[in-house]
Design a protein around this motif. Structure first.
Motif, PDB file in Angstrom:
ATOM      1  N   TYR A  90       0.972  -1.343   0.049  1.00 62.68           N
ATOM      2  CA  TYR A  90       0.213  -0.022   0.089  1.00 62.68           C
ATOM      3  C   TYR A  90       0.852   1.178   0.014  1.00 62.68           C
ATOM      4  O   TYR A  90       0.433   2.468   0.029  1.00 62.68           O
ATOM      5  N   ALA A  91       2.142   1.180  -0.093  1.00 65.71           N
ATOM      6  CA  ALA A  91       3.047   2.145  -0.007  1.00 65.71           C
ATOM      7  C   ALA A  91       4.586   1.692  -0.174  1.00 65.71           C
ATOM      8  O   ALA A  91       4.793   0.659  -0.327  1.00 65.71           O
ATOM      9  N   ALA A  92       5.194   2.683  -0.726  1.00 68.50           N
ATOM     10  CA  ALA A  92       6.722   2.234  -1.174  1.00 68.50           C
ATOM     11  C   ALA A  92       7.470   1.824   0.160  1.00 68.50           C
ATOM     12  O   ALA A  92       7.204   1.890   1.160  1.00 68.50           O
ATOM     13  N   PRO A  93       8.397   0.995  -0.423  1.00 68.06           N
ATOM     14  CA  PRO A  93       9.358   0.452   0.939  1.00 68.06           C
ATOM     15  C   PRO A  93       9.915   1.417   1.794  1.00 68.06           C
ATOM     16  O   PRO A  93      10.420   2.582   1.332  1.00 68.06           O
ATOM     17  N   GLN A 107      -9.325   4.262  -2.031  1.00 65.10           N
ATOM     18  CA  GLN A 107      -9.009   4.101  -3.704  1.00 65.10           C
ATOM     19  C   GLN A 107      -9.177   2.982  -4.476  1.00 65.10           C
ATOM     20  O   GLN A 107      -9.687   2.975  -5.592  1.00 65.10           O
ATOM     21  N   HIS A 108      -9.156   1.460  -3.714  1.00 66.55           N
ATOM     22  CA  HIS A 108      -8.892   0.452  -4.718  1.00 66.55           C
ATOM     23  C   HIS A 108      -9.991  -0.550  -3.840  1.00 66.55           C
ATOM     24  O   HIS A 108     -10.155  -1.634  -4.744  1.00 66.55           O
ATOM     25  N   ALA A 109     -10.820  -0.044  -3.059  1.00 61.82           N
ATOM     26  CA  ALA A 109     -11.830  -1.153  -2.508  1.00 61.82           C
ATOM     27  C   ALA A 109     -12.606  -1.910  -3.643  1.00 61.82           C
ATOM     28  O   ALA A 109     -12.726  -3.026  -3.485  1.00 61.82           O
ATOM     29  N   GLY A 125     -14.333  -5.596  -4.697  1.00 62.02           N
ATOM     30  CA  GLY A 125     -15.879  -5.915  -4.356  1.00 62.02           C
ATOM     31  C   GLY A 125     -16.217  -4.971  -3.425  1.00 62.02           C
ATOM     32  O   GLY A 125     -17.472  -5.042  -2.573  1.00 62.02           O
ATOM     33  N   GLY A 126     -15.439  -4.141  -2.586  1.00 62.25           N
ATOM     34  CA  GLY A 126     -15.783  -3.440  -1.352  1.00 62.25           C
ATOM     35  C   GLY A 126     -16.558  -2.073  -1.671  1.00 62.25           C
ATOM     36  O   GLY A 126     -16.271  -1.428  -2.644  1.00 62.25           O
ATOM     37  N   ASP A 127     -16.920  -1.436  -0.474  1.00 58.45           N
ATOM     38  CA  ASP A 127     -17.433  -0.287  -0.550  1.00 58.45           C
ATOM     39  C   ASP A 127     -16.422   0.758   0.112  1.00 58.45           C
ATOM     40  O   ASP A 127     -16.173   0.877   1.333  1.00 58.45           O
ATOM     41  N   PRO A 128     -15.895   1.718  -1.015  1.00 54.18           N
ATOM     42  CA  PRO A 128     -15.025   2.462  -0.367  1.00 54.18           C
ATOM     43  C   PRO A 128     -15.519   3.661   0.603  1.00 54.18           C
ATOM     44  O   PRO A 128     -14.830   4.437   1.445  1.00 54.18           O
ATOM     45  N   ASP A 133     -13.665  11.381   5.905  1.00 54.68           N
ATOM     46  CA  ASP A 133     -13.715  10.779   4.582  1.00 54.68           C
ATOM     47  C   ASP A 133     -13.271   9.359   4.429  1.00 54.68           C
ATOM     48  O   ASP A 133     -13.406   8.887   3.289  1.00 54.68           O
ATOM     49  N   LEU A 134     -12.629   8.864   5.481  1.00 53.24           N
ATOM     50  CA  LEU A 134     -12.346   7.355   5.462  1.00 53.24           C
ATOM     51  C   LEU A 134     -13.176   6.519   6.542  1.00 53.24           C
ATOM     52  O   LEU A 134     -13.315   5.461   6.004  1.00 53.24           O
ATOM     53  N   PHE A 135     -13.656   6.755   7.636  1.00 57.70           N
ATOM     54  CA  PHE A 135     -14.204   5.987   8.555  1.00 57.70           C
ATOM     55  C   PHE A 135     -15.502   6.244   8.838  1.00 57.70           C
ATOM     56  O   PHE A 135     -15.813   7.396   9.080  1.00 57.70           O
ATOM     57  N   VAL A 136     -16.422   5.177   8.954  1.00 56.26           N
ATOM     58  CA  VAL A 136     -17.736   5.471   9.337  1.00 56.26           C
ATOM     59  C   VAL A 136     -18.233   4.833  10.681  1.00 56.26           C
ATOM     60  O   VAL A 136     -19.263   5.043  11.256  1.00 56.26           O
ATOM     61  N   GLY A 137     -17.169   4.042  11.167  1.00 55.24           N
ATOM     62  CA  GLY A 137     -17.537   3.305  12.417  1.00 55.24           C
ATOM     63  C   GLY A 137     -16.186   2.671  13.068  1.00 55.24           C
ATOM     64  O   GLY A 137     -15.103   2.721  12.520  1.00 55.24           O
TER      65      GLY A 137
END
Length: 607
Positions: free
Chosen positions: A47-50, A195-197, A201-204, A233-237
């Motif tokens: 998910y990130a560079a080394p 970005q990639h959810a 099959g995921g809900d972003p 903008d990221l978390f709902v619970g």
């Protein structure tokens, strides 16, 4: 016209096809695996560079492009634990460690499509910010138990000095060093999921945090980040399991620890000591570092003050939450003194935990936690020795010491968070007490650990999906009197329901009770037992032992929680807490056992 119609049909057909295990994320293609139980898994996705070389001590960067397909059927390395070399964590072949470690894993139903919009459980593991101690948990069981109606993501994040370097010299660094990189990693991973959810099959727009111990602590900090805005903008619970807190120091408070690291690594004579440590070979760096824990630092981004103060001021993201604890949180050796044999041992441990404690407070604590707790817990559980050979702690005052730490570091803190959400009238405010006990031969009962810190993870994730330490009672048929298989299913169903709907009741197991919400006037929590669940009120639990005229609710609010807050504030001898919310509002728990904070301010959350 016919070609246009065919194009529409083909496009519609493609949009509903199941996600291929070979997923294209534009920067790289990852080959995952479809399992026999109908779950797709991708185990080592960057998910990130080394975070190596010049990026050591820097915030996570965008993942690098790869020209070849990446193998995601095998686990990537977990993050290097404090003071250890690259190799196997805990000697386990399942947990290789390396500095290059910013991987995550994704579990999703094999029949999911890019339009499925599955709710996502985003797991932040614990480890005291010194290790990824819940590494490589298997999310397939959760997906399967949900009826193929959710997605699970678990992440690695940097720990120790690699993840939490801090100090004035770090703030002044011009080559990218910043504090709180472990927390930065979590946010980077969540943004990656956002970005990639859909590719899995995921809900972003439906990411629910789950984290245990320091992972729960991290959740608390993420919700108070950005001066209380959190990350809407990221978390709902969020579900914070066995959460507590350490101290939240300012950069200047980290200077002595940073100086010790600079001196120990031989970088004190360098013109750029931070860069000297940055470029040192990792094996040499880890060998030379002094022992000592690193953790979050106030940086006016992730943290603008000790986070208990932000909670008091109502500066946190208002979303549905689950908070709670296990009944015997303090029994493990990294929390309690398993060798405690005298009252002096108990006193010394209290004083070591609370630097600002007064003699009067010590006397009150010793009275509130008497020697009787070595035989009977404050929930009425028999904690006397069941097997002297298998019992982990040999000290005759171990259980008393564990009782102190259970409330001081964990249970009273979790109740505080629930109170603060209630004070802000947040809908969906749930609390639990995990009470499943493994009484099979050689189990936690025989070991004297009982229902210890983070033991709820075994139930949440399910049998054979964690670290191999599943309670023996999970494996017994529900008809066996020692079985806790039913209890495990009840717990897992509540958590899955919360992830899916932000309400643990929607998809709870048939026959299990409604999980009622917590309020300050009625601090209701669900008790999760071996064969059933039930509601209780904190301070009026069935079997609760009233000690020195105080039930747990009164003891937490009037005696223990003020001490817990001094730990989070990092107060020293002679310093005292600022007034509640730095005087901006009254303590909403006054009148339910709270004596409030003392009146000498040390820091000001509003300034």
């Amino acid at each position: 016209m016919l070609l246009s119609l065919l194009s529409v049909i083909f496009a519609a057909t493609a949009s509903v096809q199941a996600v291929d295990p070979l997923v294209d994320l534009t920067y790289a293609k990852y080959q995952g695996q479809t399992l026999q139980n109908g779950v797709n898994q991708w185990l080592s996705v960057r998910y990130a560079a080394p975070c190596i070389g010049n990026l050591r001590f820097s915030a996570a960067q965008e993942p690098l492009s790869e020209n070849t397909t990446q193998d995601a059927t095998k686990e990537g390395a977990v993050c290097l634990s404090a003071n250890n070399q690259e190799g196997l964590q805990f000697g386990s072949a399942r947990q290789p460690m390396a500095e290059d470690c910013l991987f995550l894993a994704v579990y999703a139903p094999a029949n999911a499509t890019v339009d499925s919009k599955l709710p996502i459980m985003f797991f932040i593991q614990g480890g005291g910010f010194g290790s990824n101690s819940n590494a490589n948990f298997n999310g397939t069981g959760l997906v399967e138990a949900s009826g193929m109606n959710m997605m699970v993501v678990r992440i690695n994040y940097r720990v120790g000095i690699l993840g939490f370097i801090g100090g004035s010299a770090v703030n002044a660094d011009t080559k990218g060093a910043v504090p709180n990189n472990g927390l930065n990693d979590m946010v980077a991973a969540a943004r990656w999921v956002k970005q990639h959810a859909a590719s899995f099959g995921g809900d972003p727009d439906h990411i629910v945090l789950s984290g245990d111990s320091s992972g729960g602590n991290a959740i608390d900090i993420l919700l108070t980040a950005n001066d209380g805005a959190g990350f809407p903008d990221l978390f709902v619970g969020a579900a914070a399991e066995s959460t507590g807190w350490g101290s939240d120091p300012y950069a200047v408070d980290r200077d002595s620890q940073l100086t010790a690291a600079i001196n120990a690594t031989g970088c004190s004579n360098s013109t750029d000591p931070i860069d000297c440590m940055r470029t040192m070979p990792i094996s040499e760096f880890q060998t030379k570092l002094p022992k000592g824990g690193w953790g979050p630092t106030i940086d006016n981004k992730m943290l603008s003050a000790p986070h208990y103060q932000l909670m008091e001021a109502g500066k946190f993201q208002k979303i549905p939450v689950i908070y709670g604890s296990a009944s015997n949180e303090g029994t493990p050796d990294f929390i309690s003194n398993q060798s405690a044999s005298t009252a002096a041992d108990i006193e010394n441990h209290i004083r070591n935990q609370v630097a600002s404690i007064t003699d009067e407070q010590v006397t009150s604590m010793l009275a509130a936690y008497p020697e009787s707790l070595n035989n009977m817990s404050f929930f009425g559980r028999d904690v006397s020795s069941k097997n002297d050979t298998l019992r982990k702690g040999k000290g005759v005052q171990w259980q008393r010491d564990a009782s102190v730490l259970t409330e001081l570091k964990l249970q009273c803190v979790a109740a505080f968070f629930s109170d603060m959400f209630a004070a802000s009238s947040v809908s969906g405010n749930y609390h639990y007490r995990y009470n499943i006990l493994d009484s099979t031969p050689g189990g936690k009962n025989d070991q004297g650990l009982f229902t210890e810190h983070t033991s709820e993870l075994y139930a949440i994730w399910g049998t054979n999906n964690t670290d191999g330490g599943d309670p023996g009672c999970f494996k017994l048929d529900s008809s066996d009197p020692l079985s806790c298989a039913t209890g495990q299913k009840i717990v897992q169903a509540y958590w899955i329901s919360f992830v899916r709907t932000l309400n643990p009741n929607t998809h709870r197991l048939d026959g299990s009770p409604e999980w009622e919400e917590w309020s300050i006037a009625q601090p209701k929590r669900i008790v999760l037992d071996n064969t059933a669940a039930s509601m209780e009120t904190m301070g009026a639990a069935t079997g609760e032992v009233v000690i020195e005229g105080m039930n747990q609710r009164q003891r937490c609010n009037s005696l223990v929680l003020p001490l817990s807050k001094t730990i989070n504030a990092g107060l020293k001898s002679g310093q005292s807490l600022p007034p509640f919310a730095n005087g901006t509002r009254a303590d909403p728990t006054l009148g339910v056992g709270s004596s409030g904070n003392t009146t000498t301010a040390v820091t000001d959350v509003t300034g």
